[in-house]
Design a protein around this motif. Structure first.
Motif, PDB file in Angstrom:
ATOM      1  N   SER A 676       0.832  -1.207   0.000  1.00 62.02           N
ATOM      2  CA  SER A 676       0.000   0.000   0.000  1.00 62.02           C
ATOM      3  C   SER A 676       0.863   1.253   0.000  1.00 62.02           C
ATOM      4  CB  SER A 676      -0.916  -0.003   1.223  1.00 62.02           C
ATOM      5  OG  SER A 676      -1.596   1.227   1.334  1.00 62.02           O
ATOM      6  N   PRO A 677       0.455   2.288  -0.741  1.00 64.16           N
ATOM      7  CA  PRO A 677       1.210   3.551  -0.701  1.00 64.16           C
ATOM      8  C   PRO A 677       1.069   4.260   0.646  1.00 64.16           C
ATOM      9  CG  PRO A 677      -0.776   3.792  -2.018  1.00 64.16           C
ATOM     10  CD  PRO A 677      -0.639   2.341  -1.703  1.00 64.16           C
ATOM     11  N   HIS A 678       0.061   3.863   1.445  1.00 61.63           N
ATOM     12  CA  HIS A 678      -0.163   4.456   2.770  1.00 61.63           C
ATOM     13  C   HIS A 678      -0.324   3.343   3.794  1.00 61.63           C
ATOM     14  CE1 HIS A 678      -0.671   8.542   1.222  1.00 61.63           C
ATOM     15  NE2 HIS A 678      -1.379   8.000   0.243  1.00 61.63           N
ATOM     16  N   PRO A 679       0.750   2.619   4.103  1.00 70.46           N
ATOM     17  CA  PRO A 679       0.623   1.478   5.021  1.00 70.46           C
ATOM     18  C   PRO A 679       0.207   1.885   6.431  1.00 70.46           C
ATOM     19  CG  PRO A 679       2.923   1.963   4.588  1.00 70.46           C
ATOM     20  CD  PRO A 679       2.138   2.791   3.633  1.00 70.46           C
ATOM     21  N   ALA A 680       0.706   3.032   6.928  1.00 68.25           N
ATOM     22  CA  ALA A 680       0.349   3.452   8.276  1.00 68.25           C
ATOM     23  C   ALA A 680      -1.145   3.766   8.361  1.00 68.25           C
ATOM     24  CB  ALA A 680       1.178   4.668   8.679  1.00 68.25           C
ATOM     25  N   THR A 681      -1.669   4.428   7.337  1.00 70.29           N
ATOM     26  CA  THR A 681      -3.108   4.724   7.305  1.00 70.29           C
ATOM     27  C   THR A 681      -3.924   3.442   7.290  1.00 70.29           C
ATOM     28  OG1 THR A 681      -2.734   6.794   6.133  1.00 70.29           O
ATOM     29  CG2 THR A 681      -4.933   5.830   5.977  1.00 70.29           C
ATOM     30  N   LEU A 682      -3.493   2.463   6.496  1.00 73.13           N
ATOM     31  CA  LEU A 682      -4.198   1.184   6.442  1.00 73.13           C
ATOM     32  C   LEU A 682      -4.156   0.486   7.794  1.00 73.13           C
ATOM     33  CD1 LEU A 682      -5.691  -0.695   4.478  1.00 73.13           C
ATOM     34  CD2 LEU A 682      -3.490  -1.791   3.993  1.00 73.13           C
ATOM     35  N   ALA A 683      -3.006   0.533   8.454  1.00 71.45           N
ATOM     36  CA  ALA A 683      -2.888  -0.072   9.782  1.00 71.45           C
ATOM     37  C   ALA A 683      -3.795   0.648  10.778  1.00 71.45           C
ATOM     38  CB  ALA A 683      -1.434  -0.029  10.259  1.00 71.45           C
ATOM     39  N   TRP A 684      -3.862   1.987  10.675  1.00 71.14           N
ATOM     40  CA  TRP A 684      -4.707   2.749  11.590  1.00 71.14           C
ATOM     41  C   TRP A 684      -6.201   2.426  11.366  1.00 71.14           C
ATOM     42  CZ3 TRP A 684      -2.967   5.163  15.706  1.00 71.14           C
ATOM     43  CH2 TRP A 684      -3.855   5.971  16.441  1.00 71.14           C
ATOM     44  N   MET A 685      -6.577   2.216  10.109  1.00 68.50           N
ATOM     45  CA  MET A 685      -7.963   1.814   9.832  1.00 68.50           C
ATOM     46  C   MET A 685      -8.281   0.484  10.513  1.00 68.50           C
ATOM     47  SD  MET A 685      -8.285   2.838   5.792  1.00 68.50           S
ATOM     48  CE  MET A 685      -9.884   2.060   5.631  1.00 68.50           C
ATOM     49  N   GLU A 686      -7.328  -0.431  10.486  1.00 68.39           N
ATOM     50  CA  GLU A 686      -7.543  -1.715  11.161  1.00 68.39           C
ATOM     51  C   GLU A 686      -7.648  -1.520  12.661  1.00 68.39           C
ATOM     52  OE1 GLU A 686      -8.233  -5.426  12.253  1.00 68.39           O
ATOM     53  OE2 GLU A 686      -8.327  -4.644  10.194  1.00 68.39           O
ATOM     54  N   LEU A 687      -6.837  -0.608  13.215  1.00 64.26           N
ATOM     55  CA  LEU A 687      -6.912  -0.327  14.639  1.00 64.26           C
ATOM     56  C   LEU A 687      -8.268   0.289  14.987  1.00 64.26           C
ATOM     57  CD1 LEU A 687      -5.698  -0.130  17.458  1.00 64.26           C
ATOM     58  CD2 LEU A 687      -4.655   2.054  16.782  1.00 64.26           C
ATOM     59  N   GLU A 688      -8.739   1.219  14.150  1.00 60.94           N
ATOM     60  CA  GLU A 688     -10.058   1.816  14.383  1.00 60.94           C
ATOM     61  C   GLU A 688     -11.150   0.741  14.426  1.00 60.94           C
ATOM     62  OE1 GLU A 688     -10.513   4.548  11.207  1.00 60.94           O
ATOM     63  OE2 GLU A 688      -9.726   6.258  12.331  1.00 60.94           O
ATOM     64  N   ASP A 689     -11.123  -0.163  13.434  1.00 58.86           N
ATOM     65  CA  ASP A 689     -12.138  -1.213  13.394  1.00 58.86           C
ATOM     66  C   ASP A 689     -12.035  -2.133  14.613  1.00 58.86           C
ATOM     67  OD1 ASP A 689     -13.222  -0.239  11.128  1.00 58.86           O
ATOM     68  OD2 ASP A 689     -12.488  -1.808   9.782  1.00 58.86           O
ATOM     69  N   SER A 690     -10.804  -2.410  15.046  1.00 57.91           N
ATOM     70  CA  SER A 690     -10.629  -3.256  16.229  1.00 57.91           C
ATOM     71  C   SER A 690     -11.170  -2.565  17.477  1.00 57.91           C
ATOM     72  CB  SER A 690      -9.147  -3.600  16.417  1.00 57.91           C
ATOM     73  OG  SER A 690      -8.677  -4.355  15.306  1.00 57.91           O
ATOM     74  N   LEU A 691     -10.976  -1.244  17.569  1.00 57.93           N
ATOM     75  CA  LEU A 691     -11.545  -0.500  18.685  1.00 57.93           C
ATOM     76  C   LEU A 691     -13.064  -0.536  18.652  1.00 57.93           C
ATOM     77  CD1 LEU A 691      -9.142   2.598  18.722  1.00 57.93           C
ATOM     78  CD2 LEU A 691      -9.242   0.748  20.415  1.00 57.93           C
ATOM     79  N   ASP A 692     -13.630  -0.444  17.438  1.00 54.21           N
ATOM     80  CA  ASP A 692     -15.087  -0.568  17.320  1.00 54.21           C
ATOM     81  C   ASP A 692     -15.547  -1.939  17.794  1.00 54.21           C
ATOM     82  OD1 ASP A 692     -15.325   1.960  16.349  1.00 54.21           O
ATOM     83  OD2 ASP A 692     -15.446   1.378  14.235  1.00 54.21           O
TER      84      ASP A 692
END
Length: 798
Positions: A676-692
């Motif tokens: 991904s050109p934005h790996p940190a953003t993708l990782a943060w999206m996964e963290l957001e979903d995990s928090l949900d």
């Protein structure tokens, strides 16, 4: 600060510290946010209801009336209305779906199983009652002819099943913003009619459903208003693509059913095996003689029981087919119909006074059969126990018909005669035909040559019409012919037309339809009046006997057709050309009868061992007599266990499906970190979903650092890894795509894994189970992003 955050000694039973949103202010704010997110969702729900309503009209060729449609749509409107109302006030999507399901369950129980409640609590008896209702619906479907009466069990089945389909379809289209996937619900409703009865393509209904589906996709892209959609890359980013896909899908729903094998009229029953799509709906007597679909059913149903004073089981005749002028058999309606009020039916047509007869009485109790024609022995002289003026009598055909009554549960008594002509009377029967029976000699202008040639060839040595009839029957029962339900289908001659009869004579394999229609046509070629009777064949074994009265059970797999031939001075006489049946044909139709010369039919050998066996060794299992009560009970028990197993499997699939989907999403994201050109953003999206999934409250106004600070304050997670991940997200907001090297990507993946692992360890067992099996992130897939990281992902796509 330690490596595990600011509060490493926090006890497990923790009290949440101060949050960005206080409990009093946070909840109303979240409801207000969800109201904005759900703005316009009612329109998507409206299109779902319209699509299901239009698709439901596709069932109309199968059912009489329209009341069932309104009853079903009342349930659809109710459950979808509840979901729409909850979304409008700001409830979560999960709450809307659960509430709709609860309302569905409450209505179903209140309407169909209220008497089983303990106070207001469902019991095991409630489940048993609903299960029995669905079994009654299956039985009603099994024994009715199309179009069937939409009785209470069938209507209940529609209300329950379509209501559930509506909930799932709306959850996909409106809740998860997956309108393309939600089309499966509309397709499921549309598929009911083609898979049951193969009606002609209903283009108008396909157009309406296609337009509703297009509306679902269009309205789904507009949920939440412009401000929400602008910040949500997963909600209608490419409207033109959505319109193109929806238009193509709508066009496909109109065009494909008219050209695709399996969706066109009559194509579903032409599979190579002959039983891929057996008829499960037209098991009532079908006057067009398409009995093959009925005989191919997997589980027979008890149609009726009868007791008789006769010496043996009887043919129960219902309707006759006598019109063959157009090359296809059609039912006779009778031109002498009069209301029946238990009057004498009269002497059978053509029966002379000197022909021996034996009076019989048969008492019939109909169980699951619903039909317009009354099953009774032939020829009947009187019927008792029928409602006056509800039945029409055709004395010439010896049939009783009705279009007003539900015959299930009907009991009546039939007086009839067993005609027992002597061999001498058969031999003396002339070849003259009464003028009013000329129609039973009519043939189409063009008849395949093989029919006439075969008829004359097999009867070349016969000297009378009776001898010719016996010769025809013996020809079909010889070893040249075999019984098969599948051969006519694979050979494309499954029917009763002249061309299909010709194909059957060449293939020499078929079932009762083919043998009866072929013998009747060939008899007409030879100058013998002939027609086809449809009803039930004699039962194989009796279920009881007392004081000279024998009782028999009759199942749907005993549906049968046979030819009736007319002889001067004797009248109409049934023959049995179908080979391999579980009973011996009538004595008078066997060659030994004519040569016995005794004139006493009782003197003719009726022991099966003394009757020449000219049929194939493999007897059919689906035409007649092969069903006993014990076998049916065993089959029903096996089916019950199978259904129970399938229900358990279905529940397991439903329970595990969210876990499976969520796991696949996480794995896909982790794999994409290396590209991904934005790996940190993708990782943060996964963290957001995990928090949900962990039920961690988030605010759309929070920045990445603000959210990271609250996570550190409220959860025991590694501070260094979380802060490093948050910093990487912020760097990506300003860096050009592709500036992340392999080492940085590996570090991002490692930090994400550490944070997610700590979140899981910090949760209790019940919290982990809830997060895994009911992941809220799946239901919030179309939410407004709560962190800056997602906005970076949107910016990267522009």
């Amino acid at each position: 600060m330690t490596a595990l955050g600011t509060r490493p000694e926090r006890p497990r039973a923790r009290v949440a510290p101060a949050r960005v949103d206080t409990p009093r202010a946070g909840r109303p704010r979240r409801w207000a946010e969800r109201r904005r997110e759900h703005a316009g969702a009612w329109l998507s729900t409206l299109f779902v209801a319209a699509g299901i309503g239009a698709a439901l009209f596709g069932v109309s060729p199968l059912l009489q009336g329209i009341g069932w449609w309104f009853a079903t749509m009342a349930m659809v409107v109710l459950v979808l209305g509840v979901a729409a109302l909850l979304r409008a006030v700001g409830a979560s999507e999960l709450a809307a779906v659960v509430a709709s399901a609860v309302v569905w369950a409450v209505v179903v129980v209140a309407l169909y199983a209220a008497s089983t409640l303990w106070l207001v609590i469902p019991t095991f008896a409630t489940l048993s009652e609903l299960s029995a209702d669905l079994a009654a619906a299956r039985e009603s479907i099994a024994v009715q002819a199309v179009p069937a009466v939409a009785d209470e069990p069938i209507t209940q089945l529609l209300v329950m099943s379509i209501g559930l389909i509506a909930i799932v379809t709306d959850a996909l289209a409106t809740g998860l913003r997956k309108p393309a996937l939600s089309g499966v619900g509309l397709l499921a409703v549309l598929a009911i009619a083609p898979f049951i009865r193969e009606p002609a393509p209903q283009v108008g209904i396909y157009v309406l459903v296609g337009l509703a589906y297009l509306g679902m996709i269009w309205s789904g892209s507009r949920i939440g208003g412009p401000s929400v959609r602008r910040h949500d890359p997963r909600a209608g980013r490419n409207r033109m693509l959505a319109v193109v896909i929806a238009s193509a899908t709508a066009l496909a729903t109109v065009v494909l059913p008219t050209v695709t094998p399996g969706l066109t009229e009559g194509s579903l029953d032409k599979d190579q095996a002959g039983n891929l799509f057996p008829s499960v709906y037209s098991a009532g007597i079908d006057p067009t003689i398409q009995l093959g679909r009925d005989l191919r059913r997997s589980t027979p149903v008890l149609s009726l029981s009868y007791s008789t004073t006769g010496d043996s089981a009887e043919y129960l005749r219902m309707v006759t087919l006598g019109d063959f002028t157009e090359g296809t058999w059609h039912p006779e309606e009778g031109d002498d119909l009069v209301p029946y009020a238990e009057q004498q039916i009269g002497t059978p047509v053509g029966l002379a006074a000197d022909v021996p007869t034996q009076s019989e009485r048969t008492e019939v109790s109909i169980e699951a059969l619903r039909t317009d024609w009354l099953p009774m022995p032939f020829p009947a002289t009187q019927v008792e126990g029928l409602a006056d003026d509800q039945w029409q009598l055709s004395a010439g055909l010896s049939t009783l018909t009705t279009s007003e009554l539900d015959t299930r549960g009907l009991s009546y008594a039939v007086s009839s005669v067993d005609v027992q002509p002597t061999p001498e009377q058969f031999a003396a029967a002339g070849s003259s035909v009464p003028t009013d029976l000329d129609r039973y000699l009519q043939l189409p202008d063009v008849l395949p040559a093989i029919i006439g040639d075969t008829a004359r060839s097999v009867t070349a040595s016969a000297t009378s019409n009776y001898d010719r009839a016996v010769a025809l029957q013996e020809y079909f029962r010889s070893s040249q012919f075999t019984y098969s339900l599948s051969a006519p289908v694979s050979g494309n001659y499954d029917g009763d037309s002249a061309d299909q009869i010709a194909a059957f004579l060449e293939a020499k394999s078929g079932y009762c339809v083919h043998y009866a229609s072929a013998m009747a046509v060939m008899a007409r070629v030879l100058g013998i009046p002939a027609r086809i009777a449809i009803g039930y064949a004699p039962s194989q074994t009796a279920t009881g006997s007392q004081d000279g009265v024998t009782t028999y059970d009759v199942y749907t797999d005993q549906l049968h057709s046979w030819p009736e031939l007319f002889f001067e001075g004797i009248g109409w006489v049934p023959f049995e050309p179908t080979p391999g049946l579980d009973f011996t044909p009538p004595d008078y139709s066997l060659p030994d009868y004519a040569t016995s010369g005794t004139g006493d039919s009782a003197a003719v050998a009726s022991d099966p061992a003394e009757v020449p066996q000219t049929t194939q060794s493999a007897r059919p299992q689906d035409d007649v007599g092969g069903t006993s009560a014990a076998a049916s009970s065993g089959a029903e028990t096996a089916r019950g266990w199978l259904v129970a197993g399938l229900i358990v499997l279905a529940v397991a699939v439903v329970v595990l499906m969210p876990f499976t989907v969520r796991t696949l999403i996480r794995r896909r994201r982790v794999r994409a970190l290396s590209e991904s050109p934005h790996p940190a953003t993708l990782a943060w999206m996964e963290l957001e979903d995990s928090l949900d999934d962990e039920r961690f409250s988030r605010s759309p106004t929070e920045t990445v650092q603000s959210l990271a600070g609250r996570v550190l304050a409220e959860r025991r997670v590694p501070a260094e890894q979380l802060q490093r991940l948050a910093a990487a997200v912020e760097r990506e907001q300003f860096a050009a795509p592709g500036q992340v090297d392999a080492q940085a990507r590996s570090l991002i993946a490692s930090d994400l894994d550490a944070v997610l692992g700590a979140l899981a360890e910090d949760a209790t067992t019940s919290e982990r189970a809830l997060a895994r099996f009911v992941p809220l992130s799946l239901w919030r897939r179309a939410r407004t992003s709560a962190a800056t990281g997602t906005e970076v992902a949107e910016r990267s796509r522009q």
